[in-house]
Scaffold this motif. Structure first.
Motif, PDB file in Angstrom:
ATOM      1  N   ASN A 153       0.828  -1.209   0.000  1.00  6.57           N
ATOM      2  CA  ASN A 153       0.000   0.000   0.000  1.00  6.57           C
ATOM      3  C   ASN A 153       0.859   1.254   0.000  1.00  6.57           C
ATOM      4  N   ARG A 154       1.907   1.238   0.801  1.00  7.90           N
ATOM      5  CA  ARG A 154       2.783   2.400   0.904  1.00  7.90           C
ATOM      6  C   ARG A 154       3.452   2.701  -0.436  1.00  7.90           C
ATOM      7  N   LEU A 155       3.773   1.664  -1.200  1.00 11.01           N
ATOM      8  CA  LEU A 155       4.389   1.881  -2.511  1.00 11.01           C
ATOM      9  C   LEU A 155       3.418   2.537  -3.486  1.00 11.01           C
ATOM     10  N   VAL A 156       2.122   2.242  -3.359  1.00 10.74           N
ATOM     11  CA  VAL A 156       1.142   2.923  -4.206  1.00 10.74           C
ATOM     12  C   VAL A 156       1.252   4.426  -4.007  1.00 10.74           C
ATOM     13  N   SER A 157       1.325   4.854  -2.748  1.00 11.45           N
ATOM     14  CA  SER A 157       1.401   6.287  -2.466  1.00 11.45           C
ATOM     15  C   SER A 157       2.665   6.904  -3.039  1.00 11.45           C
ATOM     16  N   LYS A 158       3.721   6.109  -3.153  1.00 12.42           N
ATOM     17  CA  LYS A 158       5.005   6.636  -3.624  1.00 12.42           C
ATOM     18  C   LYS A 158       5.142   6.595  -5.146  1.00 12.42           C
ATOM     19  N   LEU A 159       4.481   5.642  -5.794  1.00 17.88           N
ATOM     20  CA  LEU A 159       4.575   5.534  -7.251  1.00 17.88           C
ATOM     21  C   LEU A 159       3.495   6.354  -7.964  1.00 17.88           C
ATOM     22  N   ARG A 160       2.440   6.745  -7.278  1.00 16.55           N
ATOM     23  CA  ARG A 160       1.424   7.686  -7.777  1.00 16.55           C
ATOM     24  C   ARG A 160       0.874   7.284  -9.159  1.00 16.55           C
ATOM     25  N   PRO A 161       0.292   6.085  -9.262  1.00 11.68           N
ATOM     26  CA  PRO A 161      -0.223   5.631 -10.560  1.00 11.68           C
ATOM     27  C   PRO A 161      -1.521   6.344 -10.920  1.00 11.68           C
ATOM     28  N   GLY A 388       9.954  -3.790   2.255  1.00  7.46           N
ATOM     29  CA  GLY A 388      10.861  -2.695   2.562  1.00  7.46           C
ATOM     30  C   GLY A 388      10.491  -1.381   1.910  1.00  7.46           C
ATOM     31  N   SER A 389       9.193  -1.116   1.795  1.00  8.84           N
ATOM     32  CA  SER A 389       8.767   0.101   1.100  1.00  8.84           C
ATOM     33  C   SER A 389       9.182   1.372   1.823  1.00  8.84           C
ATOM     34  N   ASN A 390       9.490   1.287   3.114  1.00  8.00           N
ATOM     35  CA  ASN A 390       9.947   2.473   3.846  1.00  8.00           C
ATOM     36  C   ASN A 390      11.257   3.015   3.301  1.00  8.00           C
ATOM     37  N   ARG A 391      12.014   2.175   2.604  1.00 11.01           N
ATOM     38  CA  ARG A 391      13.306   2.600   2.063  1.00 11.01           C
ATOM     39  C   ARG A 391      13.187   3.208   0.672  1.00 11.01           C
ATOM     40  N   VAL A 392      11.975   3.261   0.134  1.00 10.47           N
ATOM     41  CA  VAL A 392      11.764   3.741  -1.231  1.00 10.47           C
ATOM     42  C   VAL A 392      11.360   5.206  -1.210  1.00 10.47           C
ATOM     43  N   ALA A 393      11.957   6.003  -2.073  1.00 10.93           N
ATOM     44  CA  ALA A 393      11.595   7.419  -2.193  1.00 10.93           C
ATOM     45  C   ALA A 393      10.327   7.562  -3.034  1.00 10.93           C
ATOM     46  N   GLU A 394       9.754   8.749  -3.048  1.00 10.27           N
ATOM     47  CA  GLU A 394       8.605   9.030  -3.895  1.00 10.27           C
ATOM     48  C   GLU A 394       9.061   9.375  -5.308  1.00 10.27           C
ATOM     49  N   VAL A 395       8.228   9.026  -6.279  1.00  9.20           N
ATOM     50  CA  VAL A 395       8.521   9.456  -7.645  1.00  9.20           C
ATOM     51  C   VAL A 395       8.382  10.975  -7.733  1.00  9.20           C
ATOM     52  N   PRO A 397       6.483  13.853  -8.981  1.00  9.67           N
ATOM     53  CA  PRO A 397       5.103  13.944  -9.475  1.00  9.67           C
ATOM     54  C   PRO A 397       5.010  14.391 -10.931  1.00  9.67           C
ATOM     55  N   ASN A 398       6.056  15.065 -11.421  1.00 10.22           N
ATOM     56  CA  ASN A 398       6.068  15.501 -12.819  1.00 10.22           C
ATOM     57  C   ASN A 398       6.637  14.450 -13.754  1.00 10.22           C
ATOM     58  N   ASN A 399       7.107  13.340 -13.197  1.00 10.54           N
ATOM     59  CA  ASN A 399       7.620  12.243 -14.023  1.00 10.54           C
ATOM     60  C   ASN A 399       7.421  10.943 -13.263  1.00 10.54           C
ATOM     61  N   ILE A 400       6.197  10.430 -13.312  1.00 12.61           N
ATOM     62  CA  ILE A 400       5.841   9.250 -12.527  1.00 12.61           C
ATOM     63  C   ILE A 400       6.315   7.954 -13.174  1.00 12.61           C
ATOM     64  N   PHE A 401       7.052   8.039 -14.279  1.00 12.47           N
ATOM     65  CA  PHE A 401       7.514   6.832 -14.975  1.00 12.47           C
ATOM     66  C   PHE A 401       8.990   6.527 -14.687  1.00 12.47           C
ATOM     67  N   GLU A 402       9.652   7.378 -13.934  1.00  9.59           N
ATOM     68  CA  GLU A 402      11.055   7.158 -13.575  1.00  9.59           C
ATOM     69  C   GLU A 402      11.110   6.454 -12.223  1.00  9.59           C
ATOM     70  N   PRO A 403      11.705   5.258 -12.149  1.00  6.17           N
ATOM     71  CA  PRO A 403      11.752   4.536 -10.869  1.00  6.17           C
ATOM     72  C   PRO A 403      12.438   5.374  -9.796  1.00  6.17           C
ATOM     73  N   PRO A 404      11.816   5.498  -8.618  1.00  7.15           N
ATOM     74  CA  PRO A 404      12.430   6.279  -7.554  1.00  7.15           C
ATOM     75  C   PRO A 404      13.563   5.516  -6.875  1.00  7.15           C
ATOM     76  N   TYR A 405      14.368   6.253  -6.125  1.00  9.76           N
ATOM     77  CA  TYR A 405      15.470   5.650  -5.388  1.00  9.76           C
ATOM     78  C   TYR A 405      14.938   4.577  -4.438  1.00  9.76           C
ATOM     79  N   GLY A 406      15.591   3.419  -4.449  1.00  9.01           N
ATOM     80  CA  GLY A 406      15.257   2.344  -3.523  1.00  9.01           C
ATOM     81  C   GLY A 406      14.232   1.354  -4.035  1.00  9.01           C
ATOM     82  N   LEU A 407      13.567   1.651  -5.159  1.00 12.71           N
ATOM     83  CA  LEU A 407      12.561   0.725  -5.690  1.00 12.71           C
ATOM     84  C   LEU A 407      13.254  -0.528  -6.219  1.00 12.71           C
ATOM     85  N   VAL A 408      12.757  -1.697  -5.819  1.00 11.80           N
ATOM     86  CA  VAL A 408      13.364  -2.961  -6.239  1.00 11.80           C
ATOM     87  C   VAL A 408      12.533  -3.558  -7.368  1.00 11.80           C
ATOM     88  N   ILE A 409      13.095  -3.555  -8.567  1.00 11.30           N
ATOM     89  CA  ILE A 409      12.455  -4.140  -9.744  1.00 11.30           C
ATOM     90  C   ILE A 409      13.057  -5.528  -9.959  1.00 11.30           C
TER      91      ILE A 409
END
Length: 527
Positions: A153-161, A388-395, A397-409
Motif C-alpha cells: 500500500n505504501r508503494l502505491v502512495s510513492k509511485l502515484r499511478p 521494505g517500502s519504507n526505504r523507497v523514495a517518492e517518484v 510527481p512531474n515524471n511518474i515513470f522514472e523509478p524512484p530511489y530504492g525501488l526494487v524491480i
C-alpha cells in the motif's frame, strides 16, 4: 483563603475557560469521515466516485474544485451530496458520484458534515488522449499479513499511478473486522499530499458474495464484471468475475463488448482465479480457456492479469491450442498471443512456484505487484518487490515513470521488463546522422560512446566482474525506446552498437547499467 472560597474561585476561572473552549472548538472540529477510497463507474476522464466511512455526524456534502482551498468550504466552486449509502462490513459507506469533470485534471476536495470538515484530499481524472502515457499498478491477494499488505500500500502512495487494478481476495474471512482493517490499511495508499488513487476491483474467492464489491466500492455492475476505457481510445480494461459462471451471460457480454471495441489500441483483462496457476497447490480453471481465452485470442486481448495463486509469473505471448507443441491448452505465439501475468502476492501466504509451463517466461515466489506503463507504441510490465517500502523514495510527481530511489524491480534472467509492442506502430522518418553526444550524471568511466556516419552509436565498456548489463535509450518524454540486455557477461572489454539512423529528432538519454547499478548516463541530441 477558606476552601469554599478557593472552590468558588476555581469554578469561576475554569468556567470562563470552558466558555472560551466551547467557542473555539467549532473552529477546529473535524468531520469523522474515515477509510476513504476512489473508484470509477463511468468514463475515468470525466468522473470519479469518492467513498468513505461516515463514522459520526450526518448530512455530509463533498466540496471540490480545481483550486486548492484547504478546508474553506465556502471557496469551493462545486459541491455534491452523497449519491448512495450502504451499511456494510460494520461501516457506513457513503459514495459521491462526481460527473462532468475535466480530463487529466487534479481536483481538491473536503467533506463537511454536522461534526465539521474533513482533511483536504485530492484526486486526478484520467487522460482522454491516447498520446498520454498511463501508469497502472496491478496486483491482488492482500488477505492475511498486514505488514506485507501495508508495504505494498505504501508503494502505491510513492509511485502515484493513474489507478490500481486489484484482482480480489482483499480479506481472508470476509469478516467485518477484516474489512475495516483493510480500509484502514488502504489509507497508506494516499499520497503525502493527500492524493487518492482510484482502485478498479475484481472479486476473489475469499469474497463470499458480490455484495462487498457493490457496497464497499460502488462498482458499476451488480454481477461485478464491467469494462472501462482510458486515454481516449488507448486501452479498455475488462474486469471479470471468476466466482460466477464464466459461460452464459458473462461470456456473451465479453464477446459483444470486445467485438464493439476493436478500435481501441490495447485490450486488457483482470480476474481472480488463474486458468493455469503456477503452483501445484491450486486447482486449474480449465473451463475458462474455451469461455474466455478463446475470446482473448479472437479479439486481440494483449494482456491478462491473473491472481489467486500467490506466486509470481509472466508468460510469453500464448494462445489457446491443442496442436503439436502445445501444453495444457496453450502454445507460444509471439505474433498473435496474449501475455498472462500475476498471480497475486499483496500480503496473502506465499505458495511454492512449482508448476511452470514451457511457455512461462519468468516465475518466482515473493510479495509483489506489477507496475505497468501503457502508451500507443507499447505496454511495459515490471514486477516490483514490495518488501521494505519504507526505504523507497517518492517518484517525481512531474515524471511518474522514472523509478524512484530504492525501488526494487525484479530482474530475472529473461529481463526486468516485459514488453508488448504495437505491430501497427510505424517508425518515423529518418532525420539524418548528425548526432551530438554529451555525458550527464556519470558515476564512473567504465563506458564510452561514439557515433558513426551511418547513425549508429557504439558503446564501449569494460567489466571488472561478472555482471548483468543493460543499455537503455529513453526519449525526452521518459519513454523507453530501446534496450539491450546481456544477462551474464564475464569480466573484460565489450563493444555494442545501437542503430539510431531512423530515430526522430530530439534529446535522448542513453543509460548503461551493470547489475542494476548506474555506470554512466549520456545525453544524445539528434537535430
Amino acid at each position: 483563603m477558606p476552601q469554599s472560597a478557593l472552590l468558588r474561585s476555581f469554578l469561576h476561572t475554569t468556567g470562563l475557560w470552558l466558555v472560551v473552549l466551547g467557542l473555539l472548538l467549532p473552529l477546529c472540529a473535524f468531520s469523522r469521515v474515515e477509510r476513504l477510497r476512489a473508484t470509477w463507474r463511468s468514463n475515468p476522464a470525466t468522473s470519479m466516485v469518492i467513498g468513505w466511512d461516515q463514522v459520526s455526524g450526518g448530512r455530509p456534502v463533498i466540496f471540490y474544485d480545481k483550486t486548492d482551498h484547504g478546508q474553506n468550504t465556502a471557496a469551493y466552486r462545486f459541491q455534491s451530496p452523497p449519491s448512495r449509502a450502504a451499511r456494510a462490513k460494520a461501516m457506513n459507506n457513503v459514495f459521491a458520484r462526481l460527473e462532468n469533470l475535466q480530463p487529466n485534471t487534479v481536483y481538491y476536495f473536503v467533506i463537511q458534515d454536522t461534526d465539521g470538515v474533513s482533511k483536504r484530499y485530492s484526486f486526478k481524472t484520467a487522460p482522454d488522449s491516447p498520446g498520454e502515457r498511463i501508469s497502472i499498478i496491478a496486483g491482488s491477494d492482500s488477505r492475511n499479513h498486514r505488514l506485507a499488505r501495508c508495504d505494498a500500500n505504501r508503494l502505491v502512495s510513492k509511485l502515484r499511478p493513474h489507478c490500481v487494478v486489484f484482482g480480489g481476495d482483499m480479506t481472508d474471512d470476509d469478516s467485518d473486522t477484516e474489512w475495516r482493517e483493510w480500509f484502514d490499511d488502504w489509507q497508506l495508499t494516499i499520497g503525502s499530499d493527500g492524493r487518492i488513487f482510484p482502485i478498479i476491483p475484481a472479486r476473489g474467492n475469499h469474497e463470499s458474495s458480490n455484495d462487498p464489491l457493490i457496497n464497499c466500492f460502488d462498482v458499476p455492475s451488480p454481477d461485478v464484471y464491467y469494462a472501462l476505457t482510458m486515454g481516449g481510445n488507448l486501452f479498455r480494461l475488462y474486469t471479470l468475475n471468476t466466482q460466477i459462471p464464466g459461460a452464459g451471460e458473462q461470456r456473451d457480454w465479453l464477446g459483444r463488448d470486445l467485438q464493439a471495441n476493436q478500435g481501441v489500441t490495447w485490450r486488457m483483462a483482470q480476474y481472480h482465479q488463474a486458468m493455469r496457476p503456477h503452483t501445484a497447490a491450486k486447482r486449474e480453471r480449465e473451463d475458462l480457456i474455451p469461455q474466455w481465452a478463446t475470446l482473448f485470442h479472437k479479439y486481440k486481448v494483449q494482456l491478462v492479469m491473473e491472481s489467486d495463486a500467490h506466486v509470481v509469473k509472466s508468460t510469453w505471448p500464448i494462445r489457446p491450442s491443442k496442436e503439436p507443441g502445445s501444453h495444457e491448452g496453450f502454445i507460444r505465439d509471439d505474433a498473435n498471443g496474449t501475455v498472462y501475468t500475476g498471480e497475486g502476492g499483496w500480503g496473502a501466504p506465499l505458495r511454492a512456484a512449482d508448476d511452470p509451463k514451457p511457455w512461462t517466461r519468468s516465475y518466482g515466489r515473493f510479495n509483489q505487484f506489477k507496475w505497468i506503463f501503457v502508451d500507443q507504441d507499447k505496454i511495459e510490465i515490471r514486477t516490483i518487490k514490495t518488501e521494505g517500502s519504507n526505504r523507497v523514495a517518492e517518484v517525481n510527481p512531474n515524471n511518474i515513470f522514472e523509478p524512484p530511489y530504492g525501488l526494487v524491480i525484479w530482474s530475472p534472467k529473461e529481463g526486468d521488463v516485459v514488453r508488448i509492442m504495437n505491430p501497427n506502430s510505424r517508425p518515423q522518418t529518418s532525420v539524418g546522422n548528425d548526432i551530438t553526444l554529451n555525458t550527464n550524471n556519470s558515476n564512473s568511466n567504465v563506458a564510452n560512446i561514439s557515433p558513426d556516419i551511418n547513425g549508429n552509436v557504439h558503446i564501449d565498456y569494460s567489466l571488472g566482474e561478472t555482471a548483468q548489463v543493460q543499455i537503455i535509450l529513453i526519449n525526452s518524454r521518459m519513454q523507453e525506446m530501446a534496450r539491450l540486455e546481456y544477462p551474464s557477461q564475464i569480466p573484460g572489454p565489450y563493444k555494442k552498437s545501437l542503430d539510431l539512423s531512423n530515430a526522430p529528432s530530439g534529446e535522448y538519454s542513453l543509460i548503461v547499467k551493470a547489475n542494476n547499478k548506474l555506470n554512466r548516463r549520456f545525453v544524445i541530441t539528434i537535430p
